[in-house]
Design a protein around this motif. Structure first.
Motif, PDB file in Angstrom:
ATOM      1  N   ASP A 175       0.829  -1.209   0.000  1.00  0.00           N
ATOM      2  CA  ASP A 175       0.000   0.000   0.000  1.00  0.00           C
ATOM      3  C   ASP A 175       0.864   1.260   0.000  1.00  0.00           C
ATOM      4  O   ASP A 175       0.526   2.253  -0.637  1.00  0.00           O
ATOM      5  N   LEU A 176       1.956   1.209   0.765  1.00  0.00           N
ATOM      6  CA  LEU A 176       2.817   2.394   0.860  1.00  0.00           C
ATOM      7  C   LEU A 176       3.419   2.776  -0.488  1.00  0.00           C
ATOM      8  O   LEU A 176       3.523   3.966  -0.803  1.00  0.00           O
ATOM      9  N   ILE A 177       3.804   1.801  -1.287  1.00  0.00           N
ATOM     10  CA  ILE A 177       4.364   2.097  -2.614  1.00  0.00           C
ATOM     11  C   ILE A 177       3.359   2.915  -3.427  1.00  0.00           C
ATOM     12  O   ILE A 177       3.723   3.886  -4.097  1.00  0.00           O
ATOM     13  N   GLN A 178       2.094   2.554  -3.338  1.00  0.00           N
ATOM     14  CA  GLN A 178       1.051   3.306  -4.044  1.00  0.00           C
ATOM     15  C   GLN A 178       0.934   4.731  -3.487  1.00  0.00           C
ATOM     16  O   GLN A 178       0.814   5.695  -4.244  1.00  0.00           O
ATOM     17  N   VAL A 179       0.985   4.875  -2.170  1.00  0.00           N
ATOM     18  CA  VAL A 179       0.938   6.204  -1.540  1.00  0.00           C
ATOM     19  C   VAL A 179       2.111   7.044  -2.027  1.00  0.00           C
ATOM     20  O   VAL A 179       1.953   8.222  -2.381  1.00  0.00           O
ATOM     21  N   TYR A 180       3.297   6.456  -2.054  1.00  0.00           N
ATOM     22  CA  TYR A 180       4.494   7.197  -2.473  1.00  0.00           C
ATOM     23  C   TYR A 180       4.411   7.598  -3.946  1.00  0.00           C
ATOM     24  O   TYR A 180       4.853   8.689  -4.319  1.00  0.00           O
ATOM     25  N   ASP A 181       3.844   6.729  -4.772  1.00  0.00           N
ATOM     26  CA  ASP A 181       3.645   7.077  -6.183  1.00  0.00           C
ATOM     27  C   ASP A 181       2.726   8.288  -6.301  1.00  0.00           C
ATOM     28  O   ASP A 181       3.010   9.221  -7.062  1.00  0.00           O
ATOM     29  N   GLU A 182       1.627   8.280  -5.517  1.00  0.00           N
ATOM     30  CA  GLU A 182       0.683   9.401  -5.539  1.00  0.00           C
ATOM     31  C   GLU A 182       1.342  10.690  -5.049  1.00  0.00           C
ATOM     32  O   GLU A 182       0.987  11.776  -5.505  1.00  0.00           O
ATOM     33  N   ARG A 183       2.283  10.573  -4.129  1.00  0.00           N
ATOM     34  CA  ARG A 183       2.991  11.747  -3.608  1.00  0.00           C
ATOM     35  C   ARG A 183       4.129  12.196  -4.515  1.00  0.00           C
ATOM     36  O   ARG A 183       4.734  13.233  -4.279  1.00  0.00           O
ATOM     37  N   GLY A 184       4.435  11.392  -5.523  1.00  0.00           N
ATOM     38  CA  GLY A 184       5.499  11.751  -6.452  1.00  0.00           C
ATOM     39  C   GLY A 184       6.905  11.454  -5.938  1.00  0.00           C
ATOM     40  O   GLY A 184       7.878  12.041  -6.405  1.00  0.00           O
ATOM     41  N   TYR A 185       7.012  10.545  -4.989  1.00  0.00           N
ATOM     42  CA  TYR A 185       8.333  10.159  -4.490  1.00  0.00           C
ATOM     43  C   TYR A 185       9.104   9.459  -5.608  1.00  0.00           C
ATOM     44  O   TYR A 185       8.522   8.770  -6.445  1.00  0.00           O
ATOM     45  N   SER A 186      10.412   9.610  -5.573  1.00  0.00           N
ATOM     46  CA  SER A 186      11.253   8.894  -6.532  1.00  0.00           C
ATOM     47  C   SER A 186      11.219   7.403  -6.201  1.00  0.00           C
ATOM     48  O   SER A 186      10.849   6.996  -5.097  1.00  0.00           O
ATOM     49  N   HIS A 187      11.634   6.603  -7.151  1.00  0.00           N
ATOM     50  CA  HIS A 187      11.693   5.154  -6.944  1.00  0.00           C
ATOM     51  C   HIS A 187      12.599   4.831  -5.753  1.00  0.00           C
ATOM     52  O   HIS A 187      12.247   3.999  -4.904  1.00  0.00           O
ATOM     53  N   LYS A 188      13.719   5.507  -5.680  1.00  0.00           N
ATOM     54  CA  LYS A 188      14.684   5.268  -4.600  1.00  0.00           C
ATOM     55  C   LYS A 188      14.074   5.599  -3.226  1.00  0.00           C
ATOM     56  O   LYS A 188      14.166   4.812  -2.289  1.00  0.00           O
ATOM     57  N   LYS A 189      13.436   6.756  -3.129  1.00  0.00           N
ATOM     58  CA  LYS A 189      12.838   7.162  -1.848  1.00  0.00           C
ATOM     59  C   LYS A 189      11.687   6.236  -1.465  1.00  0.00           C
ATOM     60  O   LYS A 189      11.522   5.887  -0.290  1.00  0.00           O
ATOM     61  N   SER A 190      10.892   5.831  -2.439  1.00  0.00           N
ATOM     62  CA  SER A 190       9.786   4.901  -2.173  1.00  0.00           C
ATOM     63  C   SER A 190      10.308   3.591  -1.601  1.00  0.00           C
ATOM     64  O   SER A 190       9.786   3.075  -0.609  1.00  0.00           O
ATOM     65  N   LYS A 191      11.348   3.043  -2.216  1.00  0.00           N
ATOM     66  CA  LYS A 191      11.911   1.775  -1.752  1.00  0.00           C
ATOM     67  C   LYS A 191      12.530   1.925  -0.366  1.00  0.00           C
ATOM     68  O   LYS A 191      12.396   1.038   0.477  1.00  0.00           O
ATOM     69  N   GLU A 192      13.223   3.038  -0.125  1.00  0.00           N
ATOM     70  CA  GLU A 192      13.828   3.257   1.192  1.00  0.00           C
ATOM     71  C   GLU A 192      12.763   3.286   2.285  1.00  0.00           C
ATOM     72  O   GLU A 192      12.913   2.649   3.329  1.00  0.00           O
ATOM     73  N   ASN A 193      11.689   4.033   2.056  1.00  0.00           N
ATOM     74  CA  ASN A 193      10.628   4.131   3.058  1.00  0.00           C
ATOM     75  C   ASN A 193       9.886   2.805   3.227  1.00  0.00           C
ATOM     76  O   ASN A 193       9.607   2.383   4.345  1.00  0.00           O
ATOM     77  N   ALA A 194       9.559   2.143   2.115  1.00  0.00           N
ATOM     78  CA  ALA A 194       8.845   0.871   2.199  1.00  0.00           C
ATOM     79  C   ALA A 194       9.704  -0.196   2.872  1.00  0.00           C
ATOM     80  O   ALA A 194       9.209  -0.968   3.697  1.00  0.00           O
ATOM     81  N   SER A 195      10.987  -0.229   2.564  1.00  0.00           N
ATOM     82  CA  SER A 195      11.858  -1.222   3.202  1.00  0.00           C
ATOM     83  C   SER A 195      12.017  -0.929   4.688  1.00  0.00           C
ATOM     84  O   SER A 195      12.109  -1.849   5.506  1.00  0.00           O
ATOM     85  N   SER A 196      12.008   0.340   5.048  1.00  0.00           N
ATOM     86  CA  SER A 196      12.046   0.709   6.469  1.00  0.00           C
ATOM     87  C   SER A 196      10.804   0.188   7.189  1.00  0.00           C
ATOM     88  O   SER A 196      10.892  -0.321   8.316  1.00  0.00           O
ATOM     89  N   GLU A 197       9.663   0.282   6.542  1.00  0.00           N
ATOM     90  CA  GLU A 197       8.418  -0.243   7.123  1.00  0.00           C
ATOM     91  C   GLU A 197       8.481  -1.768   7.220  1.00  0.00           C
ATOM     92  O   GLU A 197       8.078  -2.342   8.230  1.00  0.00           O
TER      93      GLU A 197
END
Length: 182
Positions: free
Chosen positions: A95-117
């Motif tokens: 779900d977070l990957i989808q949220v990050y896409d909607e927020r316009g996060y870069s692929h790198k930032k999305s993966k960093e945050n999702a992996s942290s979760e």
């Protein structure tokens, strides 16, 4: 009473914090806003770095009685003895990957945050800092109202922490590469 709502970016901290503030009539202290107003954000690549030591000193000066403190930096800037309860909101990394896409996060930032979760970094750090004051709530597939009811149960002492293991889920789905390898 001081309540902390923390978790990885995108789990719903501000949404739940604002709703709970309206119901409880408690003020909100937004750690990110304190950092911004204090000029502590330093733009670095795709993220904002914060001088946690300086932010910790600024937060120490604030009156944290009878408020809701919101922010993913809570485990790093708050003192245990000034906090009554810490609620860590957890959300499926899918779900977070989808949220990050909607927020316009870069692929790198999305993966960093999702992996942290997935690894439960904020949960681990919150438990390390606040010990038995920490309660996890899985917000995945729950409405705001359902999460608010869980938060109210936490505050009243009628709920135990929910165990969340995204690493097991991601491993079973054979998706480790999706979140940890480029």
């Amino acid at each position: 009473m001081s309540i902390v709502i923390t978790g990885t970016p995108g789990v719903g901290k501000h949404t739940i914090g604002k709703e709970f503030s309206q119901k409880s009539k408690l003020d909100i202290v937004d750690i990110n806003e304190v950092a911004k107003k204090s000029g502590l954000f330093e733009k670095n690549d795709e993220s904002n770095d914060v001088d946690v030591k300086k932010l910790q000193e600024i937060i120490k000066e604030k009156n944290l009685d009878r408020c809701i403190i919101i922010g993913h930096l809570a485990p790093y800037v708050l003192e245990k003895d000034k906090i009554d309860k810490v609620i860590v909101l957890r959300r499926s990394p899918y779900d977070l990957i989808q949220v990050y896409d909607e927020r316009g996060y870069s692929h790198k930032k999305s993966k960093e945050n999702a992996s942290s979760e997935i690894l439960g970094v904020i949960t681990y750090d919150a438990k390390n800092q606040f010990q038995d004051k920490v309660i996890q709530i899985n917000v995945t597939e729950r409405s705001v109202q359902e999460v608010l009811e869980k938060v109210e149960s936490v505050i009243s002492g009628n709920i135990h922490s929910e165990e969340v293991d995204w690493l097991d889920l991601v491993t079973k789905n054979n998706d480790l590469k999706k979140f940890f390898i480029d």
